[in-house]
Design a protein around this motif. Structure first.
Motif, short mmCIF file in Angstrom:
data_model
loop_
_atom_site.label_atom_id
_atom_site.label_comp_id
_atom_site.label_asym_id
_atom_site.label_seq_id
_atom_site.Cartn_x
_atom_site.Cartn_y
_atom_site.Cartn_z
N LEU A 91 4.14 -2.01 -4.42
CA LEU A 91 3.82 -2.48 -5.76
C LEU A 91 2.31 -2.36 -5.97
CD1 LEU A 91 5.93 -5.75 -5.92
CD2 LEU A 91 6.35 -3.67 -7.26
N PRO A 92 1.84 -2.19 -7.19
CA PRO A 92 0.40 -2.28 -7.45
C PRO A 92 -0.13 -3.63 -6.98
CG PRO A 92 1.52 -1.33 -9.35
CD PRO A 92 2.59 -1.80 -8.42
N GLY A 93 -1.19 -3.60 -6.19
CA GLY A 93 -1.77 -4.84 -5.66
C GLY A 93 -1.20 -5.25 -4.32
N GLU A 94 -0.17 -4.58 -3.84
CA GLU A 94 0.47 -4.93 -2.57
C GLU A 94 -0.13 -4.11 -1.43
OE1 GLU A 94 5.02 -5.28 -0.79
OE2 GLU A 94 4.58 -3.84 -2.37
N THR A 95 -0.53 -4.77 -0.35
CA THR A 95 -1.09 -4.05 0.78
C THR A 95 0.01 -3.44 1.64
OG1 THR A 95 -1.18 -6.10 2.07
CG2 THR A 95 -3.18 -5.47 0.88
N ALA A 96 -0.34 -2.34 2.31
CA ALA A 96 0.62 -1.65 3.17
C ALA A 96 -0.11 -1.09 4.38
CB ALA A 96 1.33 -0.53 2.40
N LEU A 97 0.60 -1.05 5.49
CA LEU A 97 0.05 -0.52 6.73
C LEU A 97 0.85 0.69 7.16
CD1 LEU A 97 -1.92 -0.81 9.16
CD2 LEU A 97 -0.19 -2.29 10.23
N ALA A 98 0.16 1.79 7.40
CA ALA A 98 0.81 3.01 7.85
C ALA A 98 0.05 3.53 9.07
CB ALA A 98 0.82 4.07 6.74
N PHE A 99 0.71 4.46 9.79
CA PHE A 99 0.09 5.00 11.00
C PHE A 99 0.22 6.52 11.03
CE2 PHE A 99 0.89 0.65 12.25
CZ PHE A 99 -0.22 0.33 13.04
N TYR A 100 -0.80 7.14 11.62
CA TYR A 100 -0.75 8.55 11.97
C TYR A 100 -0.84 8.64 13.50
CZ TYR A 100 -1.42 10.24 7.18
OH TYR A 100 -1.26 10.54 5.85
N LYS A 101 -0.29 9.72 14.05
CA LYS A 101 -0.35 9.96 15.49
C LYS A 101 -1.17 11.24 15.74
CE LYS A 101 4.08 7.82 16.73
NZ LYS A 101 3.50 6.83 17.66
N ALA A 102 -2.08 11.13 16.68
CA ALA A 102 -2.89 12.30 17.06
C ALA A 102 -2.82 12.48 18.57
CB ALA A 102 -4.34 12.11 16.63
#
Length: 218
Positions: free
Chosen positions: A106-117
């Motif tokens: 949602l607008p204003g909602e924080t989110a956590l994502a990950f990349y792998k290297a």
């Protein structure tokens, strides 16, 4: 008496010169030690060099509240799909990919994502990543609270790491007629090998970035 007065004047002048030199030396040492924290404080307040800005402006608490209702219609706000893309320079022997394909926020909602290297090469390598947010009109509202972009990432031969991205889409997007109807956003990162800038000593991508669109959310 004239000789004595002259010697006394020379003595005072030499003492003044010595004190001035010592003060300049001490000041120089102080500036050197203060340079790093001052630089970090500057980056934190301006977002320079990809440093996240926290506590002011769009990163203040009131911007981190999910907008459950659309202020225009009073209806439930539709979530925005954020998909993730990863690329690495052909000259960089790294595997690089997102840990998830997409998230809905949602607008204003924080989110956590990950990349792998992963460094698939036989030697330790330092890399640095650039980023891009699409479409362009959503980029001013895409805010990264924590990110690995433009930061040195040194991987040992065969080492694999998880790289976090903590972000949100500013709720102000709902007040922008040109961007409030965006339903799909793409966050892309590209890793390059890193080199040391000869003039300022900073690490930077070892390629010509004029061929790429980067830093769209600053």
């Amino acid at each position: 008496m004239a000789d004595a007065a002259r010697k006394e004047a020379y003595k005072r002048r030499n003492q003044s010169l010595l004190l001035y030199t010592a003060a300049t030396f001490i000041f120089g040492i102080g500036v050197t030690y203060a340079a790093v924290p001052l630089y970090r404080a500057f980056c934190a307040s301006t977002g320079f060099s990809g440093t996240p800005m926290v506590g002011t402006g769009r990163f203040s608490a009131e911007h981190l509240i999910p907008r459950w209702l659309d202020p225009r219609t009073g209806a439930e706000t539709r979530r925005i799909r954020v998909t993730f893309n990863a690329d690495a320079s052909d000259a960089l022997p790294w595997g690089f990919e997102p840990a998830q394909n997409e998230v809905y926020v949602l607008p204003g909602e924080t989110a956590l994502a990950f990349y792998k290297a992963k460094n698939t090469g036989p030697v330790d390598i330092t890399g640095i990543a650039t980023y891009n947010v699409a479409p362009d009109k959503i980029a001013p509202y895409f805010a990264k609270v924590e990110c690995f972009c433009f930061e040195e990432q040194r991987l040992l031969a065969g080492e694999e790491v998880d790289l976090p991205v903590f972000f949100f889409i500013d709720a102000d997007v709902l007040d922008d007629p040109s961007a409030r109807d965006v339903r799909d956003v793409v966050l892309s990162y590209t890793f390059f090998g890193a080199r040391r800038n000869e003039k300022n000593g900073q690490l930077e991508p070892d390629t010509d970035l004029s061929k790429y669109t980067v830093g769209k959310d600053l």
